[in-house]
Design an enzyme around this catalytic site. Structure first.
Site, PDB file in Angstrom:
ATOM      1  CB  SER A 135      15.723 -78.439 -20.788  1.00 43.44           C
ATOM      2  OG  SER A 135      15.970 -77.240 -21.460  1.00 43.44           O
ATOM      3  CE  LYS A 161      18.693 -76.205 -19.675  1.00 45.48           C
ATOM      4  NZ  LYS A 161      19.907 -76.992 -20.036  1.00 45.48           N
ATOM      5  CE  LYS A 163      17.403 -74.363 -23.318  1.00 45.25           C
ATOM      6  NZ  LYS A 163      18.873 -74.496 -23.382  1.00 45.25           N
ATOM      7  CG  ASP A 188      20.728 -73.132 -20.826  1.00 46.77           C
ATOM      8  OD1 ASP A 188      21.625 -72.281 -21.013  1.00 46.77           O
ATOM      9  OD2 ASP A 188      20.718 -74.230 -21.420  1.00 46.77           O
ATOM     10  CD  GLU A 213      22.777 -75.210 -19.040  1.00 47.77           C
ATOM     11  OE1 GLU A 213      21.775 -75.531 -18.366  1.00 47.77           O
ATOM     12  OE2 GLU A 213      23.131 -75.835 -20.049  1.00 47.77           O
ATOM     13  CG  ASP A 238      25.692 -76.352 -22.366  1.00 42.41           C
ATOM     14  OD1 ASP A 238      26.488 -77.086 -22.957  1.00 42.41           O
ATOM     15  OD2 ASP A 238      24.472 -76.330 -22.663  1.00 42.41           O
ATOM     16  CE  LYS A 262      23.851 -79.624 -23.373  1.00 41.15           C
ATOM     17  NZ  LYS A 262      23.503 -78.397 -24.126  1.00 41.15           N
ATOM     18  N   GLY A 290      21.361 -82.302 -22.226  1.00 40.15           N
ATOM     19  CA  GLY A 290      20.700 -82.970 -23.343  1.00 40.15           C
ATOM     20  C   GLY A 290      20.774 -82.125 -24.599  1.00 40.15           C
TER      21      GLY A 290
HETATM   22  O1  OSB Z   1      21.687 -75.512 -23.874  1.00 38.72           O
HETATM   23  O2  OSB Z   1      21.168 -77.269 -22.815  1.00 38.72           O
HETATM   24  C1  OSB Z   1      21.107 -76.595 -23.845  1.00 38.72           C
HETATM   25  C2  OSB Z   1      18.771 -78.258 -26.387  1.00 38.72           C
HETATM   26  C3  OSB Z   1      19.410 -77.955 -27.559  1.00 38.72           C
HETATM   27  C4  OSB Z   1      20.544 -77.186 -27.517  1.00 38.72           C
HETATM   28  C5  OSB Z   1      21.065 -76.730 -26.299  1.00 38.72           C
HETATM   29  C6  OSB Z   1      20.420 -77.054 -25.112  1.00 38.72           C
HETATM   30  C7  OSB Z   1      19.238 -77.796 -25.164  1.00 38.72           C
HETATM   31  C8  OSB Z   1      18.447 -78.115 -24.008  1.00 38.72           C
HETATM   32  C9  OSB Z   1      17.500 -79.271 -24.140  1.00 38.72           C
HETATM   33  O3  OSB Z   1      18.410 -77.450 -22.997  1.00 38.72           O
HETATM   34  C10 OSB Z   1      17.837 -80.414 -23.306  1.00 38.72           C
HETATM   35  C11 OSB Z   1      17.010 -81.612 -23.700  1.00 38.72           C
HETATM   36  O4  OSB Z   1      15.857 -81.669 -23.284  1.00 38.72           O
HETATM   37  O5  OSB Z   1      17.507 -82.480 -24.445  1.00 38.72           O
HETATM   38 MG    MG Z   2      22.662 -75.261 -22.036  1.00 42.48          MG
END
Ligand code: OSB
Ligand code: MG
Length: 368
Positions: A135, A161, A163, A188, A213, A238, A262, A290
């Site tokens: 991510s 992925k 953001k 995401d 996402e 999510d 998660k 994560g």
């Molecule tokens: O939305 O998946 C998410 C990190 C913090 C809060 C929300 C998210 C995330 C990530 C990071 O996308 C995932 C990771 O590398 O741990």
């Molecule tokens: Mg997410």
């Protein structure tokens, strides 16, 4: 298992590079760890909430409060035949899933050690290596993002992925696709859009994304169902999914085609397995998300990802992407084909390094 002693710790751990989403930038993590001593064994769990109540309402402070004043007094000194009974015991408390998960998951670690099997095996895991994606947060500019993507693709990660948020979406994806036309790619939004953005969200269909996402409200299912009817790209949920009952409703109304599981968000292994089983029965693929975890939470994520329904690469990646020095030995590493080999040792399969944990600790409370 009789729980003899529980220790709460808050750790400060600076990230090796900042992580930015539609709700802001994180440079340092505050991580609450739960250590459980039972039957002469020690299990560990991690509270995966953010520092601020943006992803969910939980914070390190609320988790500490719920653990200290409710979850710990309800469990300490008592015998527990199975960690799943903790989930039942915790049910009267509404929400606070990340606090609940940390304690329940620590007990799973103890139980796996007691049985002399890897945690993955105890959970019913079938995969011996898990598929990894990364991510990548919002960057200062597109050029920097493209460099990061190149670095991760070269490292072997199986999907990327990125953001997105209004103002950091279509142009960014155009940039990515012109340099990397064929990579497995997804986005995401962490709830940054609403149905007013429908014409704009339609534009995402041209990029061949594996999924988008959580584009809409963190507490929404209905609008996501409307969106999924309008766009080709599969919607993955999510933030909206906290239980198997949420997952069932989302699938029934067509709010998503994929679910990100998660452990913290759903309240621990018992709930995560229920969601996994439901999705598997209904043919909905899942993957493990994560929350910028330390090695403890990362080890739990690896074990969860071995269940057979985890058919898509998750956000579980190498320790060194987050930490100069992780708090477990060995650190989590990823093979050149973008996989993590599941440890075969009993329990977590990674040993918490006590002096590193101690060095990062800023407060500690013990219950006996
Ligand atoms: O939305 O998946 C998410 C990190 C913090 C809060 C929300 C998210 C995330 C990530 C990071 O996308 C995932 C990771 O590398 O741990
Ligand atoms: Mg997410």
């Amino acid at each position: 298992m009789r729980i003899e002693r529980i220790e709460l710790r808050e750790l400060r751990m600076p990230l090796v590079s900042f992580f930015e989403t539609s709700f802001g930038r994180t440079v340092e993590r505050r991580i609450v760890l739960v250590r459980v001593d039972a039957d002469g064994l020690t299990g560990w769990g991690e509270v995966t909430c953010g520092e601020r109540p943006f992803f969910t309402y939980e914070t390190p402070e609320t988790a500490w409060h719920i653990l200290r004043d409710f979850l710990i007094p309800w469990t300490i000194g008592k015998p527990w035949d199975s960690p799943s009974l903790l989930a039942t015991q915790f049910r009267p408390i509404r929400g606070h899933n990340m606090a609940k998960a940390a304690l329940e998951n620590a007990l799973w670690d103890v139980q796996a050690q007691e049985a002399g099997v890897p945690l993955a095996k105890l959970l019913g895991g079938t995969q011996i290596e898990i598929a990894c994606g990364v991510s990548i947060g919002i960057q200062e500019n597109v050029a920097e993002l493209l460099d990061k993507i190149e670095h991760e693709v070269e490292a072997g990660y199986q999907r990327i992925k990125v953001k997105i948020k209004p103002g950091w979406d279509v142009e960014v994806l155009e940039g990515i696709r012109s340099r990397f036309p064929d990579i497995r790619l997804m986005t995401d939004a962490n709830s940054a859009y609403s149905l007013d953005d429908l014409p704009h969200l339609n534009l995402l269909d041209q990029f061949g994304l594996m999924m988008v996402e959580q584009p809409l409200g963190w507490d929404d299912l209905v609008d996501h169902a409307r969106l999924q009817r309008e766009i080709e790209t599969p919607v993955c949920l999510d933030e909206s999914i906290h239980s198997a009952s949420d997952a069932r409703k989302a699938i029934e109304i067509g709010a998503c085609k994929v679910i990100n599981i998660k452990l913290g968000r759903v309240g621990g292994f018992t709930s995560a397995r229920e969601i996994h089983d439901l999705c598997r029965a209904r043919g909905v693929p899942v993957w493990c998300g994560g929350m910028l975890e330390s090695g403890i939470g990362r080890a739990h994520n690896i074990a969860l990802s071995t269940l057979p329904g985890f058919t898509l690469p998750g956000d579980v990646s190498a320790s060194r992407r987050y930490w100069k020095e992780d708090i477990i030995e060995p650190e989590v590493s990823v093979s050149a084909r973008g996989t993590i080999c599941v440890p075969e040792r009993p329990g977590l399969g990674f040993a918490p390094v006590l002096d590193r944990i101690e060095k990062a600790t800023i407060r500690k409370e013990t219950f006996a």
